[in-house]
Enzyme design. Sequence first.
Site, PDB file in Angstrom:
ATOM      1  N   GLY A  36       0.795  -1.223   0.000  1.00  0.00           N
ATOM      2  CA  GLY A  36       0.000   0.000   0.000  1.00  0.00           C
ATOM      3  C   GLY A  36       0.829   1.275   0.000  1.00  0.00           C
ATOM      4  N   SER A  53      -0.141  18.742  -0.439  1.00  0.00           N
ATOM      5  CA  SER A  53      -0.249  17.866   0.745  1.00  0.00           C
ATOM      6  C   SER A  53      -1.244  18.492   1.710  1.00  0.00           C
ATOM      7  CB  SER A  53       1.120  17.688   1.395  1.00  0.00           C
ATOM      8  OG  SER A  53       1.750  18.952   1.585  1.00  0.00           O
ATOM      9  N   ILE A  54      -2.509  18.489   1.308  1.00  0.00           N
ATOM     10  CA  ILE A  54      -3.519  19.157   2.143  1.00  0.00           C
ATOM     11  C   ILE A  54      -4.470  18.159   2.793  1.00  0.00           C
ATOM     12  CG2 ILE A  54      -3.435  21.282   0.756  1.00  0.00           C
ATOM     13  CD1 ILE A  54      -6.349  20.288  -0.122  1.00  0.00           C
ATOM     14  N   GLY A  55      -4.070  16.917   2.834  1.00  0.00           N
ATOM     15  CA  GLY A  55      -4.887  15.917   3.503  1.00  0.00           C
ATOM     16  C   GLY A  55      -5.250  14.775   2.573  1.00  0.00           C
ATOM     17  N   ALA A  80      -0.501   4.268   9.710  1.00  0.00           N
ATOM     18  CA  ALA A  80      -0.271   2.840   9.460  1.00  0.00           C
ATOM     19  C   ALA A  80      -0.358   2.026  10.749  1.00  0.00           C
ATOM     20  CB  ALA A  80       1.087   2.654   8.805  1.00  0.00           C
ATOM     21  N   HIS A 112      20.168   5.098  31.633  1.00  0.00           N
ATOM     22  CA  HIS A 112      20.835   6.400  31.697  1.00  0.00           C
ATOM     23  C   HIS A 112      22.177   6.309  30.975  1.00  0.00           C
ATOM     24  CE1 HIS A 112      22.168  10.245  33.257  1.00  0.00           C
ATOM     25  NE2 HIS A 112      23.329   9.657  33.541  1.00  0.00           N
TER      26      HIS A 112
HETATM   27  P1  NAI Z   1      -2.494  16.879   7.012  1.00  0.00           P
HETATM   28  O1  NAI Z   1      -3.915  16.840   7.383  1.00  0.00           O
HETATM   29  O2  NAI Z   1      -1.459  16.381   7.954  1.00  0.00           O
HETATM   30  O3  NAI Z   1      -2.081  18.392   6.648  1.00  0.00           O
HETATM   31  C1  NAI Z   1      -2.735  19.136   5.677  1.00  0.00           C
HETATM   32  C2  NAI Z   1      -2.487  20.622   5.904  1.00  0.00           C
HETATM   33  O4  NAI Z   1      -2.916  21.335   4.763  1.00  0.00           O
HETATM   34  C3  NAI Z   1      -3.264  21.169   7.084  1.00  0.00           C
HETATM   35  O5  NAI Z   1      -2.370  21.862   7.928  1.00  0.00           O
HETATM   36  C4  NAI Z   1      -4.286  22.092   6.429  1.00  0.00           C
HETATM   37  O6  NAI Z   1      -4.596  23.216   7.221  1.00  0.00           O
HETATM   38  C5  NAI Z   1      -3.561  22.524   5.159  1.00  0.00           C
HETATM   39  N1  NAI Z   1      -4.431  22.958   4.049  1.00  0.00           N
HETATM   40  C6  NAI Z   1      -5.603  22.420   3.654  1.00  0.00           C
HETATM   41  N2  NAI Z   1      -6.064  23.069   2.558  1.00  0.00           N
HETATM   42  C7  NAI Z   1      -5.164  24.039   2.242  1.00  0.00           C
HETATM   43  C8  NAI Z   1      -5.066  25.032   1.208  1.00  0.00           C
HETATM   44  N3  NAI Z   1      -5.995  25.140   0.241  1.00  0.00           N
HETATM   45  N4  NAI Z   1      -3.996  25.889   1.193  1.00  0.00           N
HETATM   46  C9  NAI Z   1      -3.045  25.765   2.166  1.00  0.00           C
HETATM   47  N5  NAI Z   1      -3.092  24.844   3.161  1.00  0.00           N
HETATM   48  C10 NAI Z   1      -4.121  23.976   3.192  1.00  0.00           C
HETATM   49  O7  NAI Z   1      -2.405  16.110   5.607  1.00  0.00           O
HETATM   50  P2  NAI Z   1      -1.172  15.480   4.827  1.00  0.00           P
HETATM   51  O8  NAI Z   1       0.108  16.135   5.218  1.00  0.00           O
HETATM   52  O9  NAI Z   1      -1.573  15.518   3.398  1.00  0.00           O
HETATM   53  O10 NAI Z   1      -1.115  13.990   5.357  1.00  0.00           O
HETATM   54  C11 NAI Z   1      -2.212  13.136   5.094  1.00  0.00           C
HETATM   55  C12 NAI Z   1      -2.278  11.968   6.055  1.00  0.00           C
HETATM   56  O11 NAI Z   1      -1.184  11.111   5.906  1.00  0.00           O
HETATM   57  C13 NAI Z   1      -2.343  12.432   7.477  1.00  0.00           C
HETATM   58  O12 NAI Z   1      -3.522  11.917   8.039  1.00  0.00           O
HETATM   59  C14 NAI Z   1      -1.166  11.817   8.118  1.00  0.00           C
HETATM   60  O13 NAI Z   1      -1.481  11.274   9.376  1.00  0.00           O
HETATM   61  C15 NAI Z   1      -0.703  10.713   7.162  1.00  0.00           C
HETATM   62  N6  NAI Z   1       0.753  10.678   7.156  1.00  0.00           N
HETATM   63  C16 NAI Z   1       1.417  10.335   8.284  1.00  0.00           C
HETATM   64  C17 NAI Z   1       2.778  10.373   8.336  1.00  0.00           C
HETATM   65  C18 NAI Z   1       3.467  10.051   9.612  1.00  0.00           C
HETATM   66  O14 NAI Z   1       2.861   9.454  10.488  1.00  0.00           O
HETATM   67  N7  NAI Z   1       4.710  10.453   9.806  1.00  0.00           N
HETATM   68  C19 NAI Z   1       3.586  10.732   7.178  1.00  0.00           C
HETATM   69  C20 NAI Z   1       2.791  11.118   6.056  1.00  0.00           C
HETATM   70  C21 NAI Z   1       1.431  11.067   6.065  1.00  0.00           C
END
Ligand code: NAI
Length: 457
Positions: free
Chosen positions: A38, A265-267, A315, A440
């Site tokens: 995936g 990367s907006i969600g 994940a 430690h």
């Molecule tokens: P996210 O939800 O983390 O961040 C999206 C950001 O985009 C938010 O801060 C939002 O306010 C902003 N945004 C939304 N529309 C916008 C616009 N039109 N202009 C400017 N800003 C805007 O989503 P992201 O980074 O795409 O990640 C998606 C998913 O993938 C998340 O649920 C995350 O948990 C998961 N993920 C987890 C990782 C980890 O655990 N390290 C790594 C990568 C992804």
Amino acid sequence: MKYDLIVIGGGPAGYLASERAAHARLSTLCIEKSNIGGVCLNEGCIPTKTLLYSAKLFDGAMHSEKYGVTAQGVSIDHTKVLARKNKVVKLLTSGIRSSLKSLGVTVATGEAVLVGHSDDAIRVRVDETEYEANDVLIATGSSAVVPPIDGLSGAIESGFACTNREILSLSEVPKRLVVIGGGVIGLEMASYFNSIGSEVTVVEMLDHIAGENDRELSAILQKNYERKGIRFLLNAKAQRVGDGEVLCSLGTEMLHIECDKVLLSIGRHANTAGIGLESVGVATERGAIITDSHMRTNVPHIYAAGDVNGKSMLAHTAYREAEVAVNNILGVSDEMHYDAVPAVIYTNPELASIGITEAMAESSGKPYRVVKLPMRYSGRYLAENEGGDGLFKLIVDAETQRVIGAHALCNYASEFIVSVAVMMEADMTLEQIKKVIFPHPTVCEIIREAIFQCDEQ
Ligand code: NAI
């Protein structure tokens, strides 16, 4: 052909559920339309961590003087970094394939569609072939949200803009990169491209980066990256993408940001379209499958785990949800808890969190205590982070004397946040935690220090 269980999707939820089910001797079919592993293994968690590790080594060498080390002629070769990333991905995905095979899971390639159910079976079609099963687990994951921003879909088609998928295979390092969205993906990718020499601008519509994370820690992280040269435009919204620029609104102002590449990367949204949910009557809410704490949908014998239920798109949540679903299919009572799910942003320093934030505690109206400690309280942190400004926060329920949240901005945070998960999941009191011996010197000793400081408040 009839199986005990059909799993739709071969990502973390799907492959783990298939392994667990087959191990418990259920005849299991796992259907995957693209690559086993995936998003996590192929275009998410693992590839990004491979890239970020190379960037971290490079950064370390570039800034080694303050540790008394002089390095000369240090460079980073993006092509080699990508080649290594591909090798790591291949190794892991082939490992999962062979594990599924050795456990006797049948893997089918194609797009699965639910076509109906009778009293004793659920029917699933892949191309021309129809399969039946006693139980079905839907684990179809999520995809990047592509909002109706002017010019965006054309920019994605032309390759000027991309999502988390394409950014991981860029053969050329963009001179100027605009990242739309300062959440998890945006920050991790901004971190990598900043390290390897791109001029990075992050456009975030909120007044802070890093989403739901503790604001104080997010602000320190932002300052760290501003010092490294990333430009953050907060309260800024992308309005148009194309012609070598991103047009974004900043209050009443309109800014033209010229760039060579745009990362969106907006969600993410749940992948529920086209899988036949209507034909079996599975209910959704805002596009995600509704599940209860046993991972059951509203339709008997149909379960959903991972990003597709939209509860926590991580994940590690998917793994646990998959186990809960399989246990319930096997008749073993098991329930999903979402209070102690750790979350990490793998920037440098890392931002790791679990449970509620200080702001959430405040708005809950319940009595709570917060211990805030600079990471410099940890000897090992001090030894390894010259000039570091990391911070740790512990949130405790003042009535029950239990930890209800922890937030750490420092390296190794991703590795030690699980200790707080154990404390929370095991429902340990502060007095019980005090008896735990921490090695430690370690960075995680900060937790022990914070637990003891709770008494002094
Ligand atoms: P996210 O939800 O983390 O961040 C999206 C950001 O985009 C938010 O801060 C939002 O306010 C902003 N945004 C939304 N529309 C916008 C616009 N039109 N202009 C400017 N800003 C805007 O989503 P992201 O980074 O795409 O990640 C998606 C998913 O993938 C998340 O649920 C995350 O948990 C998961 N993920 C987890 C990782 C980890 O655990 N390290 C790594 C990568 C992804």
